[in-house]
Design a protein around this motif. Structure first.
Motif, mmCIF file in Angstrom:
data_model
loop_
_atom_site.group_PDB
_atom_site.id
_atom_site.type_symbol
_atom_site.label_atom_id
_atom_site.label_comp_id
_atom_site.label_asym_id
_atom_site.label_seq_id
_atom_site.Cartn_x
_atom_site.Cartn_y
_atom_site.Cartn_z
ATOM 1 N N GLU A 119 -0.275 3.724 12.372
ATOM 2 C CA GLU A 119 -1.676 3.334 12.156
ATOM 3 C C GLU A 119 -2.044 3.102 10.690
ATOM 4 O O GLU A 119 -3.218 3.143 10.330
ATOM 5 C CB GLU A 119 -2.623 4.366 12.778
ATOM 6 C CG GLU A 119 -2.601 4.373 14.298
ATOM 7 C CD GLU A 119 -3.840 5.004 14.874
ATOM 8 O OE1 GLU A 119 -4.632 4.281 15.495
ATOM 9 O OE2 GLU A 119 -4.044 6.225 14.693
ATOM 10 N N ASP A 120 -1.051 2.841 9.852
ATOM 11 C CA ASP A 120 -1.370 2.522 8.453
ATOM 12 C C ASP A 120 -1.792 1.070 8.298
ATOM 13 O O ASP A 120 -2.516 0.728 7.365
ATOM 14 C CB ASP A 120 -0.157 2.808 7.561
ATOM 15 C CG ASP A 120 0.120 4.292 7.407
ATOM 16 O OD1 ASP A 120 -0.825 5.020 7.041
ATOM 17 O OD2 ASP A 120 1.258 4.728 7.660
ATOM 18 N N TYR A 121 -1.302 0.206 9.161
ATOM 19 C CA TYR A 121 -1.618 -1.224 9.145
ATOM 20 C C TYR A 121 -1.344 -1.876 7.792
ATOM 21 O O TYR A 121 -2.063 -2.781 7.364
ATOM 22 C CB TYR A 121 -3.047 -1.476 9.631
ATOM 23 C CG TYR A 121 -3.208 -1.023 11.050
ATOM 24 C CD1 TYR A 121 -2.634 -1.745 12.096
ATOM 25 C CD2 TYR A 121 -3.856 0.172 11.363
ATOM 26 C CE1 TYR A 121 -2.709 -1.286 13.409
ATOM 27 C CE2 TYR A 121 -3.936 0.627 12.674
ATOM 28 C CZ TYR A 121 -3.355 -0.118 13.687
ATOM 29 O OH TYR A 121 -3.431 0.333 14.978
ATOM 30 N N GLY B 85 0.790 -1.234 0.000
ATOM 31 C CA GLY B 85 0.000 0.000 0.000
ATOM 32 C C GLY B 85 0.817 1.275 0.000
ATOM 33 O O GLY B 85 1.872 1.368 -0.623
ATOM 34 N N ASP B 86 0.308 2.280 0.711
ATOM 35 C CA ASP B 86 1.006 3.556 0.868
ATOM 36 C C ASP B 86 0.976 3.947 2.336
ATOM 37 O O ASP B 86 0.187 3.419 3.112
ATOM 38 C CB ASP B 86 0.384 4.637 -0.016
ATOM 39 C CG ASP B 86 -1.107 4.809 0.244
ATOM 40 O OD1 ASP B 86 -1.449 5.463 1.252
ATOM 41 O OD2 ASP B 86 -1.934 4.297 -0.536
ATOM 42 N N LEU B 87 1.837 4.896 2.698
ATOM 43 C CA LEU B 87 2.058 5.193 4.112
ATOM 44 C C LEU B 87 1.812 6.662 4.433
ATOM 45 O O LEU B 87 1.866 7.516 3.555
ATOM 46 C CB LEU B 87 3.496 4.822 4.496
ATOM 47 C CG LEU B 87 3.889 3.364 4.246
ATOM 48 C CD1 LEU B 87 5.382 3.173 4.462
ATOM 49 C CD2 LEU B 87 3.093 2.423 5.140
ATOM 50 N N GLY B 88 1.566 6.935 5.704
ATOM 51 C CA GLY B 88 1.397 8.307 6.166
ATOM 52 C C GLY B 88 -0.022 8.833 6.100
ATOM 53 O O GLY B 88 -0.326 9.892 6.656
ATOM 54 N N GLY B 89 -0.914 8.116 5.434
ATOM 55 C CA GLY B 89 -2.283 8.585 5.261
ATOM 56 C C GLY B 89 -3.052 8.673 6.557
ATOM 57 O O GLY B 89 -3.799 9.627 6.803
#
Length: 349
Positions: free
Chosen positions: A289-291, A172-176
């Motif tokens: 909390e990106d999991y 996925g992607d991170l920081g969201g």
């Protein structure tokens, strides 16, 4: 929190009446569940599999704020964060237990709303509720979830088994989730100053959902199995990318090179971070909390994974003496440091 003019006081039901009310519609789906809710203990049969168990606790005012967290979303998230730990072991999640500490401000309807999210998560991920507990709480809402699952002995993946030369990957992607939290906190402050001003969240659905309704990455486990790739080490990204990488490196007694330009960031995450004068890379490294799943694979598996859009190769594992390093976009090398979530740091510290 919860706004319903016609509410039912939980004291009218009592503890056992509440449990019966919340669990009366449970339908068992997992063949490993022999006996679920309704006895002194659940009875499970995994037929020789290795059993996986993980527990997380969520506390009002520490892990969530009911000023902007819908109870249904909270119930969903409480299950997801536990299932994520099972998938991080390369396992199959099968059952959960749900325990609640409830303050007197919660009517039955509020607890039902919380359970709607719990049931939704269990339904989506084919998980049975097999037990739990309820009690009174003077500290606000407390949610404790224990997730159970299984894996064949040869399939279990640990944190301490990364090898020098392995590729470092993340889904996925991170920081969201972190940027979504900053947005929610800002709008909460605006509302407290002037309750007549409506929250300005237009166009920010993705990062709001990343914070309030994360999704455990069972699909990544299924994808890796479908292409015959077993990670050499794995962990879920709950406390920030940097923290999780350092966990793998420390427990595997290895170092790493992480390339800033490879860290996956959604455009909305990037833009929102800039709006808050935050470094998007720092949000990914330390936000939490990106999991998503962080894992290492052998270099020999590169051909199998190079074109997969579900995850990104962000670096590689080195010998321990080389240290854990972040290589910036400009090519400079910095020691990788964890500045993520610390459960024992006061919220305003």
């Amino acid at each position: 929190m919860f706004d319903n003019k016609e509410t039912t006081n939980i004291q009218q039901l009592g503890e056992f009446g509440l449990i019966d009310h919340l669990t009366k519609n449970i339908k068992i789906k997992q063949p490993t569940t022999i006996k679920g809710v309704g006895d002194d203990a659940a009875v499970l049969d995994y037929a020789g599999k290795k059993i996986l168990v993980s527990t997380d606790m969520l506390l009002e005012g520490i892990h969530f704020d009911l000023a902007y967290t819908p109870l249904k979303h909270l119930g969903y998230k409480a299950v997801q964060v536990n299932l994520s730990d099972i998938y991080a072991m390369n396992g199959t999640a099968t059952q959960v237990t749900i325990s609640l500490g409830l303050s007197s401000k919660f009517p039955l309807e509020a607890v039902e709303e919380l359970y709607e999210g719990i049931y939704l998560a269990c339904e989506k991920f084919d998980v049975d509720i097999v037990g739990g507990d309820t009690t009174a709480s003077k500290q606000g809402l407390v949610i404790s979830v224990t997730a159970l699952g299984y894996a064949d002995e040869n399939d279990v993946v640990y944190r301490n088994t990364a090898e020098e030369g392995d590729l470092l990957c993340v889904s996925g992607d991170l920081g969201g989730a972190y940027t979504g939290l900053q947005l929610l906190e800002r709008e909460k402050l605006v509302y407290l100053e002037n309750p007549n001003i409506q929250p300005d969240l237009e166009g920010k659905d993705y990062i709001i959902e990343r914070q309030l309704k994360p999704e455990a990455r069972r699909d990544i486990i299924e994808l890796l199995k479908s292409i015959d790739v077993k990670p050499t080490a794995m962990i879920d990204v709950s406390d920030g990318l940097a923290s999780e990488i350092l966990h793998i490196c420390k427990q595997s007694n290895k170092g790493c090179n992480l390339y800033e330009e490879k860290i996956p960031l959604d455009p909305m995450t990037y833009e929102t971070a800039r709006e808050f004068n935050l470094d998007p890379t720092v949000c990914a490294l330390s936000g939490g909390e990106d999991y998503e799943l962080l894992f290492t694979v052998k270099q020999s598996d590169y051909e199998k994974i190079k074109f997969k859009m579900d995850f990104t190769i962000i670096g590689h594992i080195t010998e321990a003496s080389a240290g854990c390093n972040l290589i910036t976009k400009s090519g400079t090398v910095h020691a990788l440091k964890a500045q993520g979530w610390n459960a024992f740091t006061p919220p305003n510290a």
